[in-house]
Design a protein around this motif. Structure first.
Motif, short mmCIF file in Angstrom:
data_model
loop_
_atom_site.label_atom_id
_atom_site.label_comp_id
_atom_site.label_asym_id
_atom_site.label_seq_id
_atom_site.Cartn_x
_atom_site.Cartn_y
_atom_site.Cartn_z
N ASN A 156 26.14 0.17 -43.50
CA ASN A 156 25.47 1.21 -42.72
C ASN A 156 25.54 0.92 -41.22
N PRO A 157 25.43 1.97 -40.37
CA PRO A 157 25.63 1.82 -38.92
C PRO A 157 24.64 0.85 -38.27
N LEU A 158 25.14 0.16 -37.24
CA LEU A 158 24.32 -0.76 -36.46
C LEU A 158 24.15 -0.28 -35.02
N ASN A 159 24.96 0.69 -34.62
CA ASN A 159 24.97 1.14 -33.23
C ASN A 159 24.06 2.35 -33.03
N SER A 160 23.59 2.53 -31.81
CA SER A 160 22.77 3.68 -31.46
C SER A 160 23.68 4.89 -31.17
N PRO A 161 23.29 6.09 -31.64
CA PRO A 161 24.11 7.28 -31.33
C PRO A 161 24.05 7.66 -29.85
N ASN A 162 22.97 7.24 -29.15
CA ASN A 162 22.81 7.57 -27.73
C ASN A 162 22.48 6.31 -26.93
N TYR A 163 22.97 6.29 -25.70
CA TYR A 163 22.77 5.11 -24.83
C TYR A 163 21.30 5.00 -24.41
N ARG A 164 20.77 3.80 -24.59
CA ARG A 164 19.42 3.49 -24.08
C ARG A 164 19.43 2.05 -23.57
N GLU A 165 18.85 1.86 -22.40
CA GLU A 165 18.92 0.57 -21.73
C GLU A 165 18.29 -0.55 -22.57
N ASN A 166 17.18 -0.24 -23.25
CA ASN A 166 16.48 -1.29 -23.99
C ASN A 166 17.20 -1.70 -25.27
N LEU A 167 18.29 -1.01 -25.59
CA LEU A 167 19.07 -1.35 -26.78
C LEU A 167 20.29 -2.21 -26.44
N ILE A 168 20.43 -2.52 -25.16
CA ILE A 168 21.56 -3.33 -24.70
C ILE A 168 21.10 -4.79 -24.58
N PHE A 169 21.49 -5.61 -25.52
CA PHE A 169 21.16 -7.04 -25.46
C PHE A 169 22.11 -7.81 -26.38
N ASP A 170 22.31 -9.08 -26.08
CA ASP A 170 23.17 -9.94 -26.89
C ASP A 170 22.38 -10.58 -28.03
N LEU A 171 23.11 -10.92 -29.07
CA LEU A 171 22.55 -11.70 -30.17
C LEU A 171 23.30 -13.03 -30.25
N VAL A 172 22.61 -14.06 -30.65
CA VAL A 172 23.24 -15.38 -30.79
C VAL A 172 23.13 -15.80 -32.25
N THR B 218 13.60 -10.35 -42.12
CA THR B 218 13.46 -9.83 -43.49
C THR B 218 14.77 -9.87 -44.27
N GLY B 219 15.88 -10.07 -43.56
CA GLY B 219 17.17 -10.13 -44.23
C GLY B 219 17.90 -8.80 -44.28
N GLU B 220 17.29 -7.74 -43.73
CA GLU B 220 18.00 -6.46 -43.69
C GLU B 220 19.23 -6.56 -42.80
N ILE B 221 19.10 -7.27 -41.68
CA ILE B 221 20.23 -7.56 -40.80
C ILE B 221 20.62 -9.02 -41.01
N ARG B 222 21.91 -9.27 -41.23
CA ARG B 222 22.38 -10.63 -41.52
C ARG B 222 23.60 -10.95 -40.66
N PHE B 223 23.73 -12.21 -40.30
CA PHE B 223 24.94 -12.66 -39.63
C PHE B 223 26.03 -12.88 -40.68
N THR B 224 27.24 -12.58 -40.30
CA THR B 224 28.36 -12.85 -41.21
C THR B 224 28.56 -14.36 -41.32
N GLU B 225 29.32 -14.76 -42.32
CA GLU B 225 29.50 -16.19 -42.58
C GLU B 225 30.12 -16.93 -41.40
N ASP B 226 31.01 -16.26 -40.66
CA ASP B 226 31.63 -16.93 -39.51
C ASP B 226 30.76 -16.83 -38.25
N GLY B 227 29.67 -16.06 -38.32
CA GLY B 227 28.76 -15.98 -37.20
C GLY B 227 29.27 -15.16 -36.03
N ARG B 228 30.27 -14.33 -36.27
CA ARG B 228 30.86 -13.56 -35.16
C ARG B 228 30.37 -12.11 -35.11
#
Length: 291
Positions: free
Chosen positions: A104-120, A147-157
């Motif tokens: 399922n989609p992870l991106n926002s359909p519209n640009y919003r400043e508070n949705l722009i951030f990096d994940l580590v 909660t595990g709804e969002i998960r990092f892939t095995e390679d972490g990329r």
């Protein structure tokens, strides 16, 4: 009639208008003016024929349009429990929560400043946001990671979103009404009418399944009124009476059909019908006796 329909619609009401290719574009413009462009819900394509016309000179026209408008722009159709649409939910690793889907989609359909951030990721990889940002704020994203709804892939990329079938309340209906078992077709509609009125009295009836599918999208409550401004052969009444009998509801209907004359050469006239309205009323009487 469309202006009257808009005035008669309840605040949470919706209208379905069937039209062919020839007038679809004109009808869309008129409806945008009467109902408002923001109240346009969808243009559903109904597969009206079970077989293509092999004698067609250009294309075999096998569909009709159904323009859907609401009184309130916030109106939403009922979610459907469609097993076909759920076939992509799998459980290859025996997840205790059952079948799931990770796409399922992870991106926002519209640009919003508070949705722009990096994940580590746990591996230390920095994952940049999509062009319009993530679908959720940083706080919500952290909750979903916990909660595990969002998960990092095995390679972490990158990340993926897991949706469990057990948590699904239903799926939004498609604008492609091409499953003949669900929405019927013209040939079926003809047989349905012939069973009630053996004479060939009406050339283009709609199938009961098509109207019942629309009712499913609306989920009317007991006492609600369905109005058909072009009753024709009376399919709407037949469909609602069957719907009430099967679901224990008391949905009411009002059918409108002008007493348009029938051609003298038609079987309908030979059977004693002189107007389309007479056909409509007779179908209601006969269908009522069956249900």
């Amino acid at each position: 009639r469309l202006k009257l329909a808009r005035n008669l619609l309840r605040d949470d009401g919706v209208i379905f208008i069937s039209i062919d290719d020839g007038e679809q574009a004109n009808l869309k413009k008129i409806c945008d003016e009467i109902f408002g462009e923001s109240n346009f819900i969808a243009n559903a394509i109904w597969r009206s024929k079970d077989n293509s016309n092999n004698d067609a000179k250009r294309f075999s026209i096998d569909h009709n349009h159904t323009l859907i408008y609401s009184k309130n722009a916030e109106w939403q159709p009922e979610k459907l429990n469609d097993e076909v649409k759920r076939s992509h939910f799998k459980n290859p690793d025996n997840d205790p929560k059952g079948p799931y889907f990770d796409g399922n989609p992870l991106n926002s359909p519209n640009y919003r400043e508070n949705l722009i951030f990096d994940l580590v990721s746990p591996q230390g990889n920095v994952i940049s946001p999509p062009k319009n940002g993530w679908r959720w704020s940083k706080e919500t994203m952290q909750d979903k990671l916990a909660t595990g709804e969002i998960r990092f892939t095995e390679d972490g990329r990158s990340i993926k979103r897991r949706t469990y079938l057990s948590e699904m309340k239903g799926l939004p209906p498609s604008t492609l009404w091409i499953d003949l078992e669900k929405t019927g077709h013209n040939r079926q509609a003809k047989y349905e009418l012939l069973k009630l009125i053996p004479e060939d009295v009406f050339q283009t009836p709609k199938p009961v399944k098509l109207i019942q599918y629309m009712l499913q999208l609306v989920a009317p409550n007991p006492g609600d009124i369905v109005m058909d401004f072009f009753a024709g052969s009376g399919t709407t009444s037949d469909a609602i009476m069957q719907f009430n009998a099967e679901n224990g509801k008391e949905v009411r209907f009002i059918l409108i059909q002008l007493p348009e004359p029938i051609q003298v050469t038609s079987d309908a006239f030979k059977a004693g019908f002189q107007t389309i309205a007479e056909i409509t009323k007779e179908r209601i009487r006969r269908a009522a006796k069956i249900v």
